[in-house]
Design a protein around this motif. Structure first.
Motif, PDB file in Angstrom:
ATOM      1  N   ALA A  20     -23.590  -0.335  32.680  1.00 42.39           N
ATOM      2  CA  ALA A  20     -24.111  -1.295  31.559  1.00 42.39           C
ATOM      3  C   ALA A  20     -25.375  -1.703  31.904  1.00 42.39           C
ATOM      4  CB  ALA A  20     -23.149  -2.303  31.454  1.00 42.39           C
ATOM      5  N   VAL A  45     -28.077   1.101  31.054  1.00 49.74           N
ATOM      6  CA  VAL A  45     -28.511   1.579  29.511  1.00 49.74           C
ATOM      7  C   VAL A  45     -29.705   1.331  29.361  1.00 49.74           C
ATOM      8  CG1 VAL A  45     -27.715   1.359  27.316  1.00 49.74           C
ATOM      9  CG2 VAL A  45     -25.964   1.902  29.162  1.00 49.74           C
ATOM     10  N   GLU A  52     -32.440   4.074  28.064  1.00 56.86           N
ATOM     11  CA  GLU A  52     -33.123   4.140  26.770  1.00 56.86           C
ATOM     12  C   GLU A  52     -34.634   3.873  26.870  1.00 56.86           C
ATOM     13  OE1 GLU A  52     -29.495   2.004  24.464  1.00 56.86           O
ATOM     14  OE2 GLU A  52     -30.828   0.779  25.321  1.00 56.86           O
ATOM     15  N   TYR A  89     -23.112   6.293  28.183  1.00 59.03           N
ATOM     16  CA  TYR A  89     -22.521   5.816  26.954  1.00 59.03           C
ATOM     17  C   TYR A  89     -21.207   6.173  26.816  1.00 59.03           C
ATOM     18  CZ  TYR A  89     -27.092   4.477  24.315  1.00 59.03           C
ATOM     19  OH  TYR A  89     -28.346   4.237  23.912  1.00 59.03           O
ATOM     20  N   ARG A  90     -20.708   7.424  27.047  1.00 60.84           N
ATOM     21  CA  ARG A  90     -19.316   7.805  26.994  1.00 60.84           C
ATOM     22  C   ARG A  90     -18.403   6.909  28.054  1.00 60.84           C
ATOM     23  NH1 ARG A  90     -16.380  10.766  30.327  1.00 60.84           N
ATOM     24  NH2 ARG A  90     -14.385  11.727  29.168  1.00 60.84           N
ATOM     25  N   LEU A 100     -18.947   4.094  29.020  1.00 61.84           N
ATOM     26  CA  LEU A 100     -18.924   2.544  28.362  1.00 61.84           C
ATOM     27  C   LEU A 100     -17.973   2.670  27.137  1.00 61.84           C
ATOM     28  CD1 LEU A 100     -22.220   1.409  29.270  1.00 61.84           C
ATOM     29  CD2 LEU A 100     -20.397   0.706  30.447  1.00 61.84           C
ATOM     30  N   GLY A 101     -17.631   3.700  26.744  1.00 63.74           N
ATOM     31  CA  GLY A 101     -16.774   3.623  25.501  1.00 63.74           C
ATOM     32  C   GLY A 101     -17.739   3.676  24.278  1.00 63.74           C
ATOM     33  N   ARG A 102     -18.844   3.965  24.415  1.00 64.10           N
ATOM     34  CA  ARG A 102     -19.815   3.966  23.225  1.00 64.10           C
ATOM     35  C   ARG A 102     -19.905   5.506  22.960  1.00 64.10           C
ATOM     36  NH1 ARG A 102     -24.824   0.568  24.953  1.00 64.10           N
ATOM     37  NH2 ARG A 102     -25.567   1.502  22.727  1.00 64.10           N
ATOM     38  N   HIS A 103     -18.737   5.987  22.277  1.00 59.85           N
ATOM     39  CA  HIS A 103     -18.781   7.519  22.059  1.00 59.85           C
ATOM     40  C   HIS A 103     -19.611   8.189  21.293  1.00 59.85           C
ATOM     41  CE1 HIS A 103     -14.615   6.654  23.970  1.00 59.85           C
ATOM     42  NE2 HIS A 103     -15.263   7.088  24.840  1.00 59.85           N
ATOM     43  N   ASP A 142     -22.733   7.060  20.386  1.00 67.27           N
ATOM     44  CA  ASP A 142     -24.110   6.848  20.963  1.00 67.27           C
ATOM     45  C   ASP A 142     -23.937   8.047  21.916  1.00 67.27           C
ATOM     46  OD1 ASP A 142     -24.967   4.789  19.513  1.00 67.27           O
ATOM     47  OD2 ASP A 142     -24.031   3.361  21.118  1.00 67.27           O
ATOM     48  N   THR A 164     -14.284  11.380  20.409  1.00 70.84           N
ATOM     49  CA  THR A 164     -14.518  11.087  18.981  1.00 70.84           C
ATOM     50  C   THR A 164     -13.653  11.955  18.124  1.00 70.84           C
ATOM     51  OG1 THR A 164     -16.383  12.757  18.696  1.00 70.84           O
ATOM     52  CG2 THR A 164     -17.017  10.506  19.291  1.00 70.84           C
TER      53      THR A 164
END
Length: 174
Positions: free
Chosen positions: A65, A68, A72, A96-97, A99-102, A104, A133
Motif C-alpha cells: 500500500a 503505490v 504512480e 494493485y492486484r 491489494l484487491g484493486r483489480h 486498476d 475481474t
C-alpha cells in the motif's frame, strides 16, 4: 500554476546516493535502502527514478500500500528509462492486484502490454488480473499464447500450432 517538473539528471551526489540505495536493496538491506530513498525523494520529489526505486524498496518489504503512490509517481513523471518504466508498470499493476484493486491492475497492465507487447511477464500478470475481474476467457487466451510463443518444453513445442489455434478459439470443437 503548475509546478515545473525537473527532467534533467540528478546531481552527481544524489545519483551516487540513489545507486547506493539500489545496491543496499539488492544486497539484502531493503529497510536501510527504503530510508535512504525516502530521504532522497524528499529532496527530489519530481525524479521518476527515485520514485520507482522507492516503490520497489517498499514492495520488497511487503509494504504494498505504501509502494503505490511511489509507483504512480514514477509512471506519470517524465524521464524514467524504458526498462524501469516497464518494471514500474509491472510493479504497479501487480501491487494493485495484491491489494484487491483489480480494475486498476487490469488498466495498468494493459497499458504495460500496449507499451511493451514483447514482455511476457506483463502478459502473465495481466492474465492474473483478468482472472480476478472475471475475464477468464481472455486470461486463458493470453496464457496459451504466451505458453505457445515462449515455451521450450518439447511437448509444447510439438503442439505449438494447435495451442495457438485453440488460443484463438477456446470454444472450437470438431
Amino acid at each position: 500554476m503548475r509546478k515545473a517538473v525537473r527532467t534533467r539528471p540528478l546531481p552527481a551526489d544524489a545519483a551516487a546516493r540513489l545507486a547506493e540505495a539500489v545496491r543496499l536493496r539488492e544486497g539484502g538491506e531493503p529497510e536501510t535502502a527504503r530510508w535512504s530513498l525516502l530521504a532522497l525523494g524528499a529532496e527530489f520529489p519530481d525524479d521518476a527514478s527515485v520514485a520507482y526505486q522507492t516503490a520497489w524498496a517498499h514492495d520488497v518489504l511487503g509494504l504494498e500500500a505504501e509502494a503505490v503512490p511511489f509507483y504512480e509517481r514514477a509512471v506519470t513523471l517524465p524521464g524514467l528509462p524504458r526498462d524501469d518504466r516497464r518494471g514500474a508498470l509491472l510493479g504497479l499493476g501487480s501491487t494493485y492486484r495484491v491489494l484487491g484493486r483489480h480494475a486498476d491492475a487490469v488498466r495498468t497492465l494493459r497499458q504495460g502490454t500496449d507499451e511493451f507487447p514483447e514482455d511476457g511477464a506483463l502478459r502473465a500478470f495481466l492474465a492474473m488480473a483478468l482472472y480476478n475481474t472475471g475475464g477468464h476467457h481472455e486470461a486463458m487466451t493470453l496464457l496459451l499464447r504466451l505458453l505457445a510463443s515462449t515455451s521450450e518444453d518439447p511437448g509444447v513445442r510439438a503442439y505449438r500450432r494447435a495451442i495457438e489455434f485453440y488460443a484463438g478459439d477456446l470454444d472450437a470443437t470438431v
